[in-house]
Design an enzyme around this catalytic site. Structure first.
Site, PDB file in Angstrom:
ATOM      1  N   GLY A  33       2.292  -7.323  29.362  1.00  0.00           N
ATOM      2  CA  GLY A  33       1.711  -8.484  28.690  1.00  0.00           C
ATOM      3  C   GLY A  33       2.571  -9.725  28.830  1.00  0.00           C
ATOM      4  O   GLY A  33       3.428  -9.812  29.713  1.00  0.00           O
ATOM      5  N   HIS A  39       1.560 -12.132  37.220  1.00  0.00           N
ATOM      6  CA  HIS A  39       0.659 -11.024  36.882  1.00  0.00           C
ATOM      7  C   HIS A  39      -0.755 -11.305  37.422  1.00  0.00           C
ATOM      8  O   HIS A  39      -1.423 -10.412  37.943  1.00  0.00           O
ATOM      9  CB  HIS A  39       0.550 -10.862  35.367  1.00  0.00           C
ATOM     10  N   GLN A 152       6.631  -7.246  43.869  1.00  0.00           N
ATOM     11  CA  GLN A 152       7.914  -7.100  44.573  1.00  0.00           C
ATOM     12  C   GLN A 152       9.065  -7.612  43.715  1.00  0.00           C
ATOM     13  O   GLN A 152      10.218  -7.241  43.917  1.00  0.00           O
ATOM     14  CB  GLN A 152       7.862  -7.876  45.897  1.00  0.00           C
TER      15      GLN A 152
HETATM   16  P1  AMP Z   1       5.855  -6.684  33.599  1.00  0.00           P
HETATM   17  O1  AMP Z   1       4.795  -7.171  32.667  1.00  0.00           O
HETATM   18  O2  AMP Z   1       7.078  -7.528  33.616  1.00  0.00           O
HETATM   19  O3  AMP Z   1       6.118  -5.208  33.448  1.00  0.00           O
HETATM   20  O4  AMP Z   1       5.236  -6.853  35.045  1.00  0.00           O
HETATM   21  C1  AMP Z   1       4.015  -6.243  35.398  1.00  0.00           C
HETATM   22  C2  AMP Z   1       3.849  -6.324  36.892  1.00  0.00           C
HETATM   23  O5  AMP Z   1       3.852  -7.677  37.303  1.00  0.00           O
HETATM   24  C3  AMP Z   1       5.010  -5.635  37.630  1.00  0.00           C
HETATM   25  O6  AMP Z   1       4.493  -4.917  38.740  1.00  0.00           O
HETATM   26  C4  AMP Z   1       5.858  -6.797  38.065  1.00  0.00           C
HETATM   27  O7  AMP Z   1       6.619  -6.529  39.226  1.00  0.00           O
HETATM   28  C5  AMP Z   1       4.803  -7.849  38.327  1.00  0.00           C
HETATM   29  N1  AMP Z   1       5.394  -9.187  38.288  1.00  0.00           N
HETATM   30  C6  AMP Z   1       6.209  -9.693  37.330  1.00  0.00           C
HETATM   31  N2  AMP Z   1       6.615 -10.939  37.656  1.00  0.00           N
HETATM   32  C7  AMP Z   1       6.042 -11.225  38.853  1.00  0.00           C
HETATM   33  C8  AMP Z   1       6.074 -12.345  39.721  1.00  0.00           C
HETATM   34  N3  AMP Z   1       6.784 -13.433  39.446  1.00  0.00           N
HETATM   35  N4  AMP Z   1       5.372 -12.278  40.874  1.00  0.00           N
HETATM   36  C9  AMP Z   1       4.653 -11.160  41.188  1.00  0.00           C
HETATM   37  N5  AMP Z   1       4.565 -10.081  40.403  1.00  0.00           N
HETATM   38  C10 AMP Z   1       5.256 -10.098  39.254  1.00  0.00           C
END
Ligand code: AMP
Length: 290
Positions: A33, A39, A152
């Site tokens: 979230g 995201h 990534q």
């Molecule tokens: P999180 O909510 O931080 O667990 O992230 C959920 C997904 O979004 C994970 O697969 C992250 O690697 C991806 N994500 C987070 N930040 C970025 C970003 N700046 N660019 C691309 N994907 C992202």
């Protein structure tokens, strides 16, 4: 189609069953979230490759090694649901730890994250990847997606998840390039905790990765030399460096390799005030993407 928002995994499972029986392909984006453009990029990619896009929103306590980080992690389900509707997702769901793991004790639920969990994030955040593997395995079992999408940005996590998916036989994992602000700072839910001055200092991470990329493209293959280039950039902003190192993305190793690398990814983790930032760049690719 408007977004279906489910407050628990059983409701999500029932909804998914209806779509699955109609033959729709399901793309899955797991998140914690506090959604941002990074995201939403995963959601857009999933939309292009599936009829249905499902997003989980769960701040998973099992993957936090620091309880304060868990407590203050930003939470905004209603706003997230609005963003997801705008991005064309079909279902957002959440739940409590009890609802995700009904009737299970903490020791029964841990999944081995495999060899890519060794070193770097795995070493600095004990139990983190076990927590990631455990929730991702459970989410895959609930959603049974045709494809799953990861950023990534969390490079080592993407390797752990790929391994996990390979072991269980599904789903295919798509790794999506990192989305950045105009100056190069990788978008992250934790960026809201950075002061304007810290944001400027954080740009040294991007400069360090780009400097390593330039050196690699000019023929530098020695891991120690590439790390030294990154450390020089980071030192200019006096960032507290946890690591600035390279790995072979195809042959993960806990320690930095000693030999010259043909395939290399540069990885950085720094602390800046109360925030921990991570970023990476694939040196052996023209644009840093995997
Ligand atoms: P999180 O909510 O931080 O667990 O992230 C959920 C997904 O979004 C994970 O697969 C992250 O690697 C991806 N994500 C987070 N930040 C970025 C970003 N700046 N660019 C691309 N994907 C992202």
């Amino acid at each position: 189609m408007s977004l279906v928002a489910c407050k628990n995994p059983s409701a999500a499972r029932a909804q998914l069953q209806r779509w699955r029986s109609s033959g729709a392909r399901i793309g899955f984006v797991p998140t914690m979230g506090a959604l941002h453009e990074g995201h939403l990029h995963l959601v857009h990619r999933a939309r292009r490759e599936n009829e249905i896009v499902v997003v989980s929103i769960f701040v998973n306590p099992l993957q936090f090694d620091d309880p304060r980080d868990f407590e203050r992690y930003p939470r905004s389900f209603e706003n997230d649901a609005r963003l997801l509707e705008g991005a064309g997702a079909s279902l957002a769901f959440t739940g409590t730890l009890q609802e995700f793991f009904p009737g299970e004790g903490p020791s029964t639920r841990r999944i081995d994250p495999g060899p890519c969990a060794q070193g770097l994030e795995g070493a600095l955040r004990p139990g983190h990847f076990e927590g990631v593997a455990t929730i991702v395995e459970r989410l895959f079992a609930i959603v049974e997606p045709h494809h799953a999408y990861f950023g990534q940005k969390d490079f080592q996590q993407s390797l752990v998840v790929r391994d996990l998916a390979r072991r269980r036989g599904s789903p295919p994992i798509r790794v999506v390039p990192t989305v950045r602000e105009a100056g190069g700072l990788a978008l992250s839910s934790r960026n809201v905790f950075l002061s304007p001055e810290e944001r400027v200092r954080a740009l040294a991470i991007y400069r360090a990765l780009r400097a390593a990329h330039q050196a690699f493209q000019a023929g530098e293959r020695r891991p120690a030399a590439l790390s030294a280039i990154m450390l020089r950039e980071l030192a200019q902003q006096k960032l507290e460096v946890q690591y600035a190192t390279v790995r072979d993305p195809e042959q993960w190793s806990a320690e930095e390799p000693q030999h010259a690398l043909q395939h290399a990814v540069a990885l950085i983790a720094v602390r800046l005030g109360a925030v921990r930032l991570i970023d990476n760049w694939v040196l052996s690719s023209p644009d840093g993407a995997l």
